[in-house]
Scaffold this motif. Structure first.
Motif, short mmCIF file in Angstrom:
data_model
loop_
_atom_site.label_atom_id
_atom_site.label_comp_id
_atom_site.label_asym_id
_atom_site.label_seq_id
_atom_site.Cartn_x
_atom_site.Cartn_y
_atom_site.Cartn_z
N LEU A 111 0.83 -1.20 0.00
CA LEU A 111 0.00 0.00 0.00
C LEU A 111 0.87 1.24 0.00
O LEU A 111 1.96 1.28 0.61
CB LEU A 111 -0.92 0.02 1.21
N GLY A 112 0.33 2.29 -0.65
CA GLY A 112 0.98 3.58 -0.61
C GLY A 112 0.54 4.36 0.60
O GLY A 112 -0.26 3.91 1.41
N VAL A 113 1.05 5.58 0.73
CA VAL A 113 0.74 6.41 1.90
C VAL A 113 -0.75 6.69 1.98
O VAL A 113 -1.34 6.76 3.06
CB VAL A 113 1.54 7.73 1.83
N ASP A 114 -1.40 6.85 0.84
CA ASP A 114 -2.84 7.12 0.84
C ASP A 114 -3.69 5.86 0.78
O ASP A 114 -4.90 5.93 0.61
CB ASP A 114 -3.18 8.02 -0.33
N GLY A 115 -3.03 4.67 0.89
CA GLY A 115 -3.76 3.41 0.88
C GLY A 115 -3.95 2.81 -0.48
O GLY A 115 -4.67 1.81 -0.63
N THR A 116 -3.29 3.39 -1.53
CA THR A 116 -3.43 2.85 -2.89
C THR A 116 -2.72 1.50 -2.97
O THR A 116 -1.60 1.34 -2.49
CB THR A 116 -2.83 3.80 -3.92
N ILE A 117 -3.42 0.50 -3.57
CA ILE A 117 -2.87 -0.85 -3.67
C ILE A 117 -1.95 -0.90 -4.89
O ILE A 117 -2.37 -0.65 -6.02
CB ILE A 117 -3.99 -1.88 -3.83
N ARG A 163 -7.84 2.36 -3.84
CA ARG A 163 -7.54 2.56 -2.42
C ARG A 163 -8.15 1.43 -1.58
O ARG A 163 -9.30 1.07 -1.79
CB ARG A 163 -8.06 3.92 -1.95
N PHE A 164 -7.33 0.97 -0.62
CA PHE A 164 -7.79 -0.16 0.20
C PHE A 164 -8.97 0.23 1.08
O PHE A 164 -9.85 -0.59 1.36
CB PHE A 164 -6.62 -0.66 1.07
N GLY A 165 -9.05 1.48 1.49
CA GLY A 165 -10.13 1.90 2.36
C GLY A 165 -11.49 1.74 1.73
O GLY A 165 -12.51 1.59 2.44
N ALA A 166 -11.54 1.74 0.40
CA ALA A 166 -12.83 1.59 -0.28
C ALA A 166 -13.39 0.20 -0.09
O ALA A 166 -14.59 -0.03 -0.32
CB ALA A 166 -12.66 1.91 -1.77
N LEU A 167 -12.52 -0.76 0.29
CA LEU A 167 -12.99 -2.13 0.50
C LEU A 167 -13.61 -2.33 1.88
O LEU A 167 -14.18 -3.38 2.15
CB LEU A 167 -11.82 -3.11 0.32
N LEU A 168 -13.50 -1.35 2.75
CA LEU A 168 -13.95 -1.48 4.13
C LEU A 168 -15.32 -0.87 4.31
O LEU A 168 -15.81 -0.09 3.49
CB LEU A 168 -12.96 -0.80 5.07
N GLU A 169 -15.96 -1.26 5.43
CA GLU A 169 -17.22 -0.63 5.81
C GLU A 169 -17.00 0.86 5.98
O GLU A 169 -15.95 1.32 6.45
CB GLU A 169 -17.72 -1.23 7.14
N ALA A 170 -18.02 1.63 5.54
CA ALA A 170 -17.89 3.09 5.57
C ALA A 170 -17.60 3.61 6.98
O ALA A 170 -16.84 4.56 7.16
CB ALA A 170 -19.15 3.73 4.99
N GLU A 213 5.96 3.16 0.92
CA GLU A 213 5.10 1.99 0.81
C GLU A 213 5.15 1.21 2.13
O GLU A 213 6.09 1.34 2.93
CB GLU A 213 5.54 1.08 -0.34
N CYS A 214 4.14 0.40 2.29
CA CYS A 214 4.11 -0.50 3.45
C CYS A 214 3.59 -1.85 3.01
O CYS A 214 2.82 -1.95 2.06
CB CYS A 214 3.25 0.06 4.57
N HIS A 215 4.06 -2.89 3.66
CA HIS A 215 3.56 -4.25 3.44
C HIS A 215 2.48 -4.52 4.48
O HIS A 215 2.69 -4.30 5.68
CB HIS A 215 4.69 -5.27 3.56
N ALA A 216 1.36 -5.02 4.05
CA ALA A 216 0.25 -5.35 4.94
C ALA A 216 -0.12 -6.82 4.79
O ALA A 216 -0.33 -7.28 3.66
CB ALA A 216 -0.94 -4.45 4.67
N VAL A 217 -0.20 -7.52 5.89
CA VAL A 217 -0.63 -8.92 5.90
C VAL A 217 -2.06 -8.95 6.41
O VAL A 217 -2.35 -8.45 7.51
CB VAL A 217 0.29 -9.78 6.80
N ILE A 218 -2.96 -9.55 5.60
CA ILE A 218 -4.38 -9.56 5.94
C ILE A 218 -4.82 -11.00 6.15
O ILE A 218 -4.57 -11.87 5.30
CB ILE A 218 -5.21 -8.90 4.83
N VAL A 219 -5.46 -11.23 7.31
CA VAL A 219 -5.91 -12.57 7.68
C VAL A 219 -7.39 -12.51 7.99
O VAL A 219 -7.86 -11.60 8.69
CB VAL A 219 -5.13 -13.10 8.90
N ASP A 220 -8.12 -13.49 7.48
CA ASP A 220 -9.55 -13.61 7.76
C ASP A 220 -9.73 -14.16 9.18
O ASP A 220 -9.35 -15.29 9.47
CB ASP A 220 -10.20 -14.53 6.74
N ILE A 221 -10.28 -13.36 10.07
CA ILE A 221 -10.49 -13.80 11.48
C ILE A 221 -11.97 -13.83 11.82
O ILE A 221 -12.35 -13.77 12.99
CB ILE A 221 -9.74 -12.87 12.45
N THR A 222 -12.82 -13.94 10.77
CA THR A 222 -14.26 -13.94 11.02
C THR A 222 -14.67 -15.08 11.94
O THR A 222 -15.41 -14.89 12.92
CB THR A 222 -15.02 -14.04 9.69
#
Length: 584
Positions: free
Chosen positions: A81-87, A109-116, A164-173
């Motif tokens: 992700l970029g500073v503004d959350g761009t993938i 942007r990654f934020g668009a994938l999240l609940e508002a 940039e940053c590396h983000a690890v995403i895990v499904d914890i539902t």
């Protein structure tokens, strides 16, 4: 690199020497030939480098393919992700998690994938990631088309380029659902724990206190802090070491083996309050979803119940006792009624007995008076008449001997017998009634009697008297003389005394005769009882003294001898001692 160039040059020279034509050329060629040779070596080096590059490219391609496979098919989603959350990059797992193709994700942007409602929170989180080189983690809800939201955990770290940053995403539902269930269960358990009608507390696998319900708090009211404290320490503050050690062993055994334990009724005095209390308790091991163990203790303070049971038992005993008591009261009332009748009868018999005793005492007194008068009369007859007759016979025998010319020696035995008869009669008369008592008084008569007692080696008899005792009339002097006579006879026969004291004095209440000895003692009550056959004349002495309204007493103690005391009033008055005795 220098070493690698040296290796390439050596390999090129070796390959040049192996060429057939070139190996046969003369070494004496000119510099042009040497330069040509150098060119050939460089050509060979280039060819070798080209081969190595091809091999390296093949290895890199294989490694890239392997890395791409590992990256794409990793069990977690990788996002760059970029500073503004761009993938800028995403693996296949990441696309699967968000449910969007990679081509559509890149540049979004990654934020668009999240609940508002959580996008603002995500922006704050992303700003924190780019603020330092630390790892940051947070949970967010991810939107998915035609599917329920997914709860993901994002673990992100800024890259060295700081853009940039590396983000690890895990499904914890699923984990969150389990956690919600655990929270509900824990809440339910806490509610049940707090509403339980008995005391409950929980210790963890480190034997620390982790939960205590309200009913259990009174047990631990004197312990602060409680939660998080070692159970072994807490239990030793409440109970003696012997009890605390046994309880700790039980808890550790249940925690280790899972074997439950139910204690019998437990009664012990607490260390903190010094009050004896009774409890019922049991422990069980429970296993949490995490695999950790807990030991739950259920207990009930039965002190009041035990007291009530004890009170009930006592009441039952008292009721039984009361029933027995009522029966006993009825029985005793019946006995009392019978006793009253018996008492009335006994009272009548007692009055009759007293009348008979009075009559017997009067008869005894009359008998004693008659006996004493008889003794007096007989004594006078023996002394005044028979003695005189015998003395006259002896005088006549003397005259007859002189006038008849009879040999005096022949008549001497006869005269001796007459004189002996006179002495015997004289002794009998004195034993019956000493004439000296009537003629000279009590003191000379008693002194003469004491002087004529058989002397025993080692025995002394002291006699003391005051003249005023002669104020007694003749009958009372006779009583004191007979008491002294009987007492001294007992001393000489039975006491084995070394010292005897006889005193006559005027005392308070009359004349007191006291005879003491240091000889053998005896049981006065036993010798005075009717069952004793040999009473040493005590009854006769007592009757004589009481006949003239006097008081008679005997004291005999081991090691101190015996004292006989008779107090007779002067005149017709009752002695003071006898009045006190009657009043009592």
């Amino acid at each position: 690199m220098k070493q690698r160039a040296t290796d390439l040059r050596r390999r090129a020279e070796n390959r040049l020497r192996e060429m057939p034509g070139k190996a046969k050329r003369a070494t004496s060629a000119a510099d042009a030939q040497r330069a040509q040779q150098e060119l050939q070596i460089h050509q060979i080096e280039l060819e070798l480098q080209n081969e190595e590059l091809k091999l390296t490219k093949a290895e890199v391609d294989a490694g890239l393919e392997k890395y791409t496979n590992l990256y794409d098919f990793a069990p977690v989603g990788y996002f760059t992700l970029g500073v503004d959350g761009t993938i800028s990059q995403v693996n296949l797992t990441g696309t699967t998690i968000v449910g969007v193709q990679r081509s559509r994700l890149l540049g979004q942007r990654f934020g668009a994938l999240l609940e508002a409602r959580v996008r603002r929170e995500f922006n704050v989180f992303l700003a924190q990631v780019f603020k330092d080189d630390a790892r940051h983690t947070a949970d967010f809800e991810l939107l998915r088309q035609d599917q329920p939201p997914m709860i993901v955990n994002i673990d992100a770290k800024r890259q060295s380029n700081e853009h940039e940053c590396h983000a690890v995403i895990v499904d914890i539902t699923a984990r969150k659902k389990v956690e919600d269930i655990l929270r509900r269960n824990e809440a339910l358990f806490s509610a049940l724990l707090s509403q339980a009608p008995i005391g409950v507390y929980v210790v963890d696998d480190q034997l620390r206190m982790v939960q205590v319900n309200p009913r259990a708090m009174p047990l631990f009211s004197n312990i602060e802090p409680l939660i998080g404290r070692c159970f072994a320490e807490v239990i030793r503050l409440l109970w003696p070491k012997r009890v605390a050690d046994a309880a700790e062993r039980r808890f550790r055994h249940t925690l280790k083996t899972g074997e439950p334990y139910q204690s019998p009724e437990f009664v012990e005095r607490r260390k903190d309050t010094h009050v004896k209390e009774a409890y019922e308790w049991q422990i069980q091991r429970v296993t949490l979803p995490s695999g950790d163990h807990r030991v739950v203790c259920f207990f009930n303070n039965i002190t009041e119940r035990k007291r009530a049971e004890e009170t009930q038992r006592r009441m039952e005993v008292l009721a039984a006792s009361n029933a027995k008591l009522k029966l006993e009261i009825i029985r005793r009332e019946a006995v009392e009624a019978a006793l009253k009748m018996s008492e009335q009868h006994a009272h009548e018999l007692l009055n009759q007995s007293r009348q008979l005793q009075k009559k017997l005492r009067e008869a005894s007194h009359q008998r004693l008076l008659a006996l004493e008068n008889q003794r007096k009369d007989i004594s006078h007859e023996l002394h005044d008449k028979i003695s005189q007759v015998l003395i006259g016979i002896n005088v006549r025998l003397a005259v007859f001997t002189r006038t008849a010319g009879v040999d005096e020696k022949a008549m001497a035995p006869v005269r001796d017998l007459v004189e002996q008869s006179v002495r015997i009669i004289h002794d009998y008369a004195r034993e019956l009634r000493p004439a000296m008592l009537d003629q000279l008084g009590l003191i000379p008569t008693l002194r003469t009697y004491i002087d004529e007692l058989p002397k025993r080696k080692g025995r002394e008899i002291d006699f003391s008297a005051t003249p005023d005792v002669e104020a007694l009339d003749n009958d009372k002097r006779t009583v004191l003389y007979r008491v002294a006579q009987e007492a001294l006879v007992n001393v000489t026969k039975h006491a084995q005394a070394h010292h005897v004291g006889v005193s006559l004095r005027l005392a308070r209440g009359g004349v007191c005769l006291e005879i003491t000895d240091d000889g053998k003692s005896f049981d006065v009550d036993l010798l005075s009882s009717p069952q004793w056959s040999q009473r040493l004349g005590l009854t006769g002495m007592r009757e004589r003294v009481e006949m003239v309204n006097g008081v008679f007493s005997i004291v005999s103690k081991r090691g101190k001898g015996t004292t006989i005391r008779a107090v007779i009033p002067v005149g017709n008055e009752v002695s003071r001692a006898k009045r006190v005795k009657k009043g009592a």
